[in-house]
Design a protein around this motif. Structure first.
Motif, short mmCIF file in Angstrom:
data_model
loop_
_atom_site.label_atom_id
_atom_site.label_comp_id
_atom_site.label_asym_id
_atom_site.label_seq_id
_atom_site.Cartn_x
_atom_site.Cartn_y
_atom_site.Cartn_z
N LEU A 85 -29.97 -14.19 53.90
CA LEU A 85 -28.52 -14.28 53.67
C LEU A 85 -27.77 -13.42 54.67
CD1 LEU A 85 -26.03 -15.11 52.01
CD2 LEU A 85 -26.52 -13.19 50.48
N LEU A 86 -28.23 -12.18 54.88
CA LEU A 86 -27.54 -11.27 55.78
C LEU A 86 -27.57 -11.78 57.21
CD1 LEU A 86 -26.05 -8.57 56.14
CD2 LEU A 86 -28.28 -7.48 56.49
N TYR A 87 -28.72 -12.25 57.64
CA TYR A 87 -28.86 -12.78 59.00
C TYR A 87 -27.93 -13.98 59.23
CZ TYR A 87 -31.12 -15.14 62.97
OH TYR A 87 -31.37 -15.76 64.16
N LYS A 88 -27.90 -14.89 58.29
CA LYS A 88 -27.03 -16.07 58.44
C LYS A 88 -25.56 -15.68 58.45
CE LYS A 88 -30.19 -19.49 56.44
NZ LYS A 88 -30.52 -20.32 55.26
N GLN A 89 -25.18 -14.69 57.64
CA GLN A 89 -23.78 -14.26 57.59
C GLN A 89 -23.37 -13.60 58.90
OE1 GLN A 89 -21.29 -14.54 54.65
NE2 GLN A 89 -20.48 -14.64 56.72
N ILE A 90 -24.25 -12.76 59.45
CA ILE A 90 -23.97 -12.12 60.73
C ILE A 90 -23.79 -13.17 61.82
CG2 ILE A 90 -24.92 -10.68 62.58
CD1 ILE A 90 -26.36 -9.06 60.40
N CYS A 91 -24.75 -14.09 61.91
CA CYS A 91 -24.70 -15.11 62.97
C CYS A 91 -23.48 -16.00 62.83
CB CYS A 91 -25.98 -15.95 62.95
SG CYS A 91 -27.45 -15.02 63.47
N SER A 92 -23.10 -16.31 61.60
CA SER A 92 -21.92 -17.14 61.37
C SER A 92 -20.66 -16.45 61.88
CB SER A 92 -21.78 -17.43 59.87
OG SER A 92 -20.56 -18.09 59.60
N LEU A 93 -20.56 -15.16 61.65
CA LEU A 93 -19.35 -14.43 62.06
C LEU A 93 -19.30 -14.20 63.57
CD1 LEU A 93 -19.09 -11.81 59.17
CD2 LEU A 93 -17.64 -13.80 59.53
N ILE A 94 -20.40 -13.76 64.16
CA ILE A 94 -20.36 -13.42 65.59
C ILE A 94 -20.32 -14.65 66.48
CG2 ILE A 94 -21.54 -11.22 65.23
CD1 ILE A 94 -24.07 -12.51 66.40
N SER A 95 -20.63 -15.82 65.92
CA SER A 95 -20.58 -17.04 66.73
C SER A 95 -19.17 -17.58 66.88
CB SER A 95 -21.47 -18.12 66.10
OG SER A 95 -20.95 -18.51 64.82
N ASN A 96 -18.22 -16.99 66.15
CA ASN A 96 -16.83 -17.46 66.20
C ASN A 96 -15.90 -16.29 66.48
OD1 ASN A 96 -14.25 -18.54 65.71
ND2 ASN A 96 -15.08 -20.02 64.23
N LYS A 97 -15.55 -16.11 67.74
CA LYS A 97 -14.70 -14.98 68.14
C LYS A 97 -13.32 -15.04 67.51
CE LYS A 97 -16.97 -13.85 72.51
NZ LYS A 97 -16.80 -13.66 73.98
N ASP A 98 -12.83 -16.24 67.28
CA ASP A 98 -11.50 -16.38 66.66
C ASP A 98 -11.51 -15.85 65.23
OD1 ASP A 98 -10.35 -17.47 68.91
OD2 ASP A 98 -10.72 -19.54 68.31
N VAL A 99 -12.61 -16.10 64.52
CA VAL A 99 -12.73 -15.61 63.14
C VAL A 99 -12.76 -14.08 63.13
CG1 VAL A 99 -14.29 -15.44 61.16
CG2 VAL A 99 -13.84 -17.67 62.22
N LEU A 100 -13.55 -13.49 64.05
CA LEU A 100 -13.62 -12.04 64.12
C LEU A 100 -12.28 -11.42 64.49
CD1 LEU A 100 -17.05 -11.22 65.84
CD2 LEU A 100 -16.41 -10.91 63.45
N LYS A 101 -11.59 -12.07 65.39
CA LYS A 101 -10.27 -11.57 65.80
C LYS A 101 -9.29 -11.59 64.62
CE LYS A 101 -6.79 -12.16 69.43
NZ LYS A 101 -6.38 -12.96 70.62
N LYS A 102 -9.34 -12.66 63.84
CA LYS A 102 -8.47 -12.78 62.67
C LYS A 102 -8.85 -11.74 61.62
CE LYS A 102 -6.57 -16.11 59.38
NZ LYS A 102 -6.61 -17.52 58.90
N MET A 103 -10.14 -11.53 61.41
CA MET A 103 -10.59 -10.52 60.45
C MET A 103 -10.14 -9.13 60.87
SD MET A 103 -14.48 -11.71 59.44
CE MET A 103 -14.73 -10.29 58.34
N SER A 104 -10.20 -8.86 62.17
CA SER A 104 -9.77 -7.57 62.69
C SER A 104 -8.29 -7.32 62.38
CB SER A 104 -10.01 -7.51 64.20
OG SER A 104 -9.49 -6.31 64.74
N LYS A 105 -7.49 -8.34 62.61
CA LYS A 105 -6.05 -8.22 62.33
C LYS A 105 -5.80 -8.04 60.84
CE LYS A 105 -1.65 -10.63 63.08
NZ LYS A 105 -1.01 -11.85 63.65
N ASN A 106 -6.52 -8.80 60.02
CA ASN A 106 -6.35 -8.70 58.57
C ASN A 106 -6.80 -7.36 58.01
OD1 ASN A 106 -5.33 -11.31 58.40
ND2 ASN A 106 -7.32 -12.23 57.98
N ALA A 107 -7.85 -6.79 58.62
CA ALA A 107 -8.37 -5.50 58.16
C ALA A 107 -7.31 -4.41 58.30
CB ALA A 107 -9.62 -5.12 58.93
N SER A 108 -6.43 -4.57 59.28
CA SER A 108 -5.41 -3.55 59.56
C SER A 108 -4.16 -3.67 58.70
CB SER A 108 -5.00 -3.62 61.04
OG SER A 108 -6.10 -3.41 61.88
N LYS A 109 -4.09 -4.71 57.87
CA LYS A 109 -2.87 -4.99 57.11
C LYS A 109 -2.33 -3.78 56.35
CE LYS A 109 -3.25 -9.96 56.05
NZ LYS A 109 -3.54 -10.93 54.95
N ASN A 110 -3.22 -3.10 55.64
CA ASN A 110 -2.79 -2.00 54.77
C ASN A 110 -3.32 -0.65 55.23
OD1 ASN A 110 -1.36 -3.60 52.73
ND2 ASN A 110 -3.37 -4.44 52.27
#
Length: 364
Positions: free
Chosen positions: A322-347
């Motif tokens: 599960l962990l391996y698949k989740q990591i690979c899913s996230l790092i394979s999509n730079k746009d998703v990581l970029k959006k997560m980075s922006k969302n993490a900073s919200k609060n």
């Protein structure tokens, strides 16, 4: 100005104290700052590394059932009040600050009884027992989550400050640190850790993932915690051609470099960790500890997940596949990581230490 900071046990208690201490020194270079902890806590390594003197007293937590350990804890608690009193007389501080851990109880209580201005910082949404007991004696309680208000009786003492974030994290820049980390270029960097003491389930899962799934998709800096380092590192058998991509360490001391360079973090969901992820805008896979009071780490984790800055995997569900698949899913999509980075900073809150400094000046 003489300042005594009580905090110990884990990085979550010590690092806020260090952030406060460094800010005080920025504002008042002549400030005399001393830490107090216990000989068994991580403070014995972290505090001296930052150049601050450390005093120790003997105190430990209580177990819920009567045992020899409980009797020893009671004896040490009684001794700790006398030790704290002697320490306060020796240092003669203008203010005493508590940032968490068993050491805060005797030190803050005795300081308040001696008429020394006192302040405690509560990092979690669900306050610890020690801070709830100390509330009636201290001048102020700095809280990090509005949810914490309902657990304290004297609302006039409460000030919402957020969690102190180490300034070196806020100032660090990715382009300045990548070359110092000796990682393979062109591959994302994953940072994995289970907290300052380590987390066995996380450690064993990552070791399993490296042994059976990892094919060089990313760089990994993996902090096991010192207690489990020898055991876990001995079980990891990474393919020779990927060895340069994996660094297993007991603890991450150069956090400003490592955090800044990370594309994704795998970690627990302690309050300080969440605050640092928010302040730095780091996407994360959060695995909240199920062994904490009121399950407060899952509450922390779900909050960041709702903001879109994290993915939560409960420890009971965690496995290498599960962990391996989740990591690979996230790092394979730079746009998703970029959006997560922006969302993490919200609060994110980045001026917590400034607010706490003003409280210190006010009570002095």
């Amino acid at each position: 100005m003489k300042v005594l900071i009580a905090g110990g046990g884990t990085g979550g208690h010590i690092n806020p104290g260090l952030a406060i201490a460094k800010y005080i020194k920025q504002k008042d270079a002549d400030a005399d700052i001393t830490f107090v902890g216990t000989i068994k806590g991580l403070e014995t390594k972290l505090v001296p590394r930052e150049g601050f003197p450390l005093e120790t007293i003997t105190v430990r937590g209580f177990k819920r059932k009567l045992s020899m350990d409980t009797l020893i804890a009671i004896k040490e608690l009684i001794q700790s009040f006398f030790q704290a009193s002697r320490l306060l007389k020796k240092i003669n501080p203008d203010v005493v600050i508590g940032t968490g851990g068993y050491v805060c109880g005797p030190v803050l209580y005795m300081a308040a009884k001696k008429g020394i201005p006192t302040l405690i910082h509560e990092s979690n949404a669900f306050p610890g027992v020690t801070n709830r007991l100390l509330e009636r004696y201290v001048n102020y309680v700095a809280i990090s989550f509005k949810d914490a208000e309902k657990y304290f009786k004297n609302k006039k003492k409460l000030v919402l400050t957020g969690n102190p974030v180490r300034e070196e994290l806020l100032k660090s820049r990715r382009e300045n640190v990548i070359s110092d980390l000796d990682i393979v270029e062109g591959k994302p960097l994953i940072v994995a850790m289970g907290g300052s003491r380590g987390a066995r389930k996380i450690n064993e899962t990552i070791a399993d993932m490296l042994n059976n799934y990892f094919k060089g998709e990313f760089n990994l800096i993996f902090a096991t915690g010192e207690a489990q380092f020898d055991e876990i590192s001995a079980t990891i058998k990474v393919d020779e051609k990927y060895k340069d991509m994996v660094k297993v360490v007991p603890y991450i001391y150069n956090v400003d470099q490592v955090y800044t360079a990370s594309d994704l973090m795998i970690c627990r969901a302690g309050a300080i960790t969440i605050s640092e992820l928010q302040a730095m805008g780091i996407p994360s896979i959060l695995i909240p500890s199920p062994y904490v009071t009121a399950n407060h780490q899952e509450h922390n984790a779900r909050s960041l997940e709702r903001d879109g800055g994290a993915v939560v995997i409960l420890e009971g569900e965690l496995n290498a596949d599960l962990l391996y698949k989740q990591i690979c899913s996230l790092i394979s999509n730079k746009d998703v990581l970029k959006k997560m980075s922006k969302n993490a900073s919200k609060n994110s809150v980045t001026d917590s230490v400034e607010k706490i400094y003003h409280l210190i000046k006010e009570i002095i």
